[in-house]
Design an enzyme around this catalytic site. Structure first.
Site, PDB file in Angstrom:
ATOM      1  N   HIS A 193       0.883  -1.171   0.000  1.00 34.42           N
ATOM      2  CA  HIS A 193       0.000   0.000   0.000  1.00 34.42           C
ATOM      3  C   HIS A 193       0.921   1.221   0.000  1.00 34.42           C
ATOM      4  O   HIS A 193       1.539   1.541   1.011  1.00 34.42           O
ATOM      5  CB  HIS A 193      -0.865  -0.028   1.263  1.00 34.42           C
ATOM      6  CG  HIS A 193      -1.926   1.030   1.341  1.00 34.42           C
ATOM      7  ND1 HIS A 193      -1.789   2.283   0.770  1.00 34.42           N
ATOM      8  CD2 HIS A 193      -3.146   1.035   1.955  1.00 34.42           C
ATOM      9  CE1 HIS A 193      -2.878   2.995   1.024  1.00 34.42           C
ATOM     10  NE2 HIS A 193      -3.712   2.261   1.732  1.00 34.42           N
ATOM     11  N   GLU A 194       1.025   1.905  -1.147  1.00 35.30           N
ATOM     12  CA  GLU A 194       2.019   2.963  -1.269  1.00 35.30           C
ATOM     13  C   GLU A 194       1.544   4.315  -0.735  1.00 35.30           C
ATOM     14  O   GLU A 194       2.274   5.299  -0.824  1.00 35.30           O
ATOM     15  CB  GLU A 194       2.472   3.127  -2.721  1.00 35.30           C
ATOM     16  CG  GLU A 194       1.413   3.649  -3.660  1.00 35.30           C
ATOM     17  CD  GLU A 194       1.990   3.968  -5.038  1.00 35.30           C
ATOM     18  OE1 GLU A 194       3.211   4.202  -5.150  1.00 35.30           O
ATOM     19  OE2 GLU A 194       1.204   3.989  -5.997  1.00 35.30           O
ATOM     20  N   ASP A 195       0.326   4.373  -0.168  1.00 35.44           N
ATOM     21  CA  ASP A 195      -0.188   5.644   0.345  1.00 35.44           C
ATOM     22  C   ASP A 195      -0.808   5.442   1.725  1.00 35.44           C
ATOM     23  O   ASP A 195      -1.868   5.994   2.031  1.00 35.44           O
ATOM     24  CB  ASP A 195      -1.214   6.231  -0.628  1.00 35.44           C
ATOM     25  CG  ASP A 195      -1.532   7.692  -0.331  1.00 35.44           C
ATOM     26  OD1 ASP A 195      -0.637   8.416   0.140  1.00 35.44           O
ATOM     27  OD2 ASP A 195      -2.675   8.113  -0.569  1.00 35.44           O
ATOM     28  N   LEU A 196      -0.129   4.691   2.574  1.00 29.84           N
ATOM     29  CA  LEU A 196      -0.649   4.394   3.906  1.00 29.84           C
ATOM     30  C   LEU A 196      -0.107   5.427   4.892  1.00 29.84           C
ATOM     31  O   LEU A 196       1.080   5.453   5.206  1.00 29.84           O
ATOM     32  CB  LEU A 196      -0.246   2.985   4.327  1.00 29.84           C
ATOM     33  CG  LEU A 196      -0.897   2.452   5.597  1.00 29.84           C
ATOM     34  CD1 LEU A 196      -2.413   2.478   5.495  1.00 29.84           C
ATOM     35  CD2 LEU A 196      -0.417   1.047   5.908  1.00 29.84           C
ATOM     36  N   ASN A 200      -5.387   7.685   6.038  1.00 30.39           N
ATOM     37  CA  ASN A 200      -5.838   6.461   5.378  1.00 30.39           C
ATOM     38  C   ASN A 200      -5.878   5.283   6.337  1.00 30.39           C
ATOM     39  O   ASN A 200      -5.784   4.115   5.915  1.00 30.39           O
ATOM     40  CB  ASN A 200      -4.959   6.148   4.168  1.00 30.39           C
ATOM     41  CG  ASN A 200      -5.353   6.962   2.950  1.00 30.39           C
ATOM     42  OD1 ASN A 200      -6.443   7.520   2.897  1.00 30.39           O
ATOM     43  ND2 ASN A 200      -4.473   7.050   1.975  1.00 30.39           N
TER      44      ASN A 200
END
Length: 305
Positions: A193-196, A200
């Site tokens: 998950h590159e936008d944790l 989020n």
């Protein structure tokens, strides 16, 4: 009748298509009321409150019989294309539960979480530990459908090699030099998950689901050291208050990395590369774009050699 929040309309209006065949922001907003009605009918849902939204998606609290849920409709863009796949692979463990999906419409039916309680409710170091713990819960082998860091690096090299007066040359050169070693020494690709980050991660309504769950996956095939950077660049108000920015953001990265059992050198290197890429990729000369670019450059300085 659907009432779009003005803030969401402003966020999407005027956007160009993000990929060939995708709609621009104005076209998609025009279609959105019909999309909502279609999926309310498709899944036999009733709207149960006011909508929430982020930068790219509208979320409606809904009910299906007595079951509380959330209908999410996302402006089509490549980062969201495999969100449903990641949620299926995580299978409720550490992430919001996927109840149904219509991938062609970028529509998801999700378990309802507490939209008013994210990780900004915690002190930043406690939040960093939660994020690092979620890294370990979400860790899975990558699947072939996902974009890879190796594939993206072709475009990154071109962007970093293009001279720009807006980003210090020494930063783009250092990031360009770091990429080959990072990619050559990379472990076997994982579902990442590159936008944790703090916004989020939400609290579940059901205590049996644990304390915190990841939402809004941006899945990529890579390594978790690459995913630490969003924790560094978020919570900008706390960044602005930091007495020593370098120590503050390095501590954020170190706490996430230690909680997830990551190599600290790879965490620092990937964080620097992503910060520089953000600065290079920031388009436009708006006040908001300039603020974001300046923040990325200041943070990159904290991780530069």
């Amino acid at each position: 009748m659907l009432h779009l929040p003005d803030s969401f309309r402003r966020a999407v209006t005027g956007r160009a298509p993000d990929a060939p065949g995708d709609p621009d922001g104005d076209t998609w907003l025009g279609r959105l009321p019909r999309l909502v009605d279609d999926h309310l009918d498709r899944w036999d849902l009733t709207v149960d409150g006011d909508p929430w939204h982020g930068e790219n998606a509208l979320v409606l609290p809904v009910r299906r019989g007595r079951e509380q849920a959330a209908l999410k409709l996302t402006w089509p863009h490549p980062e969201a294309r495999h969100e449903h796949l990641a949620l299926r692979l995580w299978d409720w463990d550490g992430a919001v539960r996927l109840l149904a999906a219509a991938p062609a419409s970028y529509a998801l039916l999700l378990e309802r979480l507490d939209g008013d309680r994210d990780l900004t409710a915690l002190p930043f170091l406690d939040a960093c530990e939660v994020v690092g713990g979620l890294f370990t819960r979400l860790d899975r082998p990558a699947t072939p459908q996902l974009d890879t860091l190796q594939g993206r690096a072709v475009r990154w090299r071109e962007q970093l090699a293009e001279p720009t007066p807006l980003v210090p040359r020494r930063f783009t050169e250092q990031a360009l030099a770091a990429l080959p070693d990072l990619l050559a020494d990379a472990p076997a690709p994982r579902l990442v998950h590159e936008d944790l980050h703090d916004l989020n991660v939400l609290a579940p309504l059901d205590p049996a689901r644990g304390d915190w769950l990841a939402i809004d996956p941006k899945p990529v095939a890579g390594e978790w050291a690459y995913a630490v950077a969003p924790v560094v660049w978020n919570r900008p108000d706390e960044l602005a208050r930091a007495h020593n920015l370098r120590a503050h953001v390095q501590l954020r990265a170190a706490v996430v990395g230690e909680a997830a059992g990551l190599d600290p050198d790879r965490v620092r290197a990937w964080t620097f590369v992503r910060l520089v890429l953000n600065a290079v990729q920031t388009a436009g000369g708006s006040e908001r774009a300039e603020e974001f670019r300046s923040r990325m450059i200041a943070l990159a300085k904290a991780f530069a050699d």
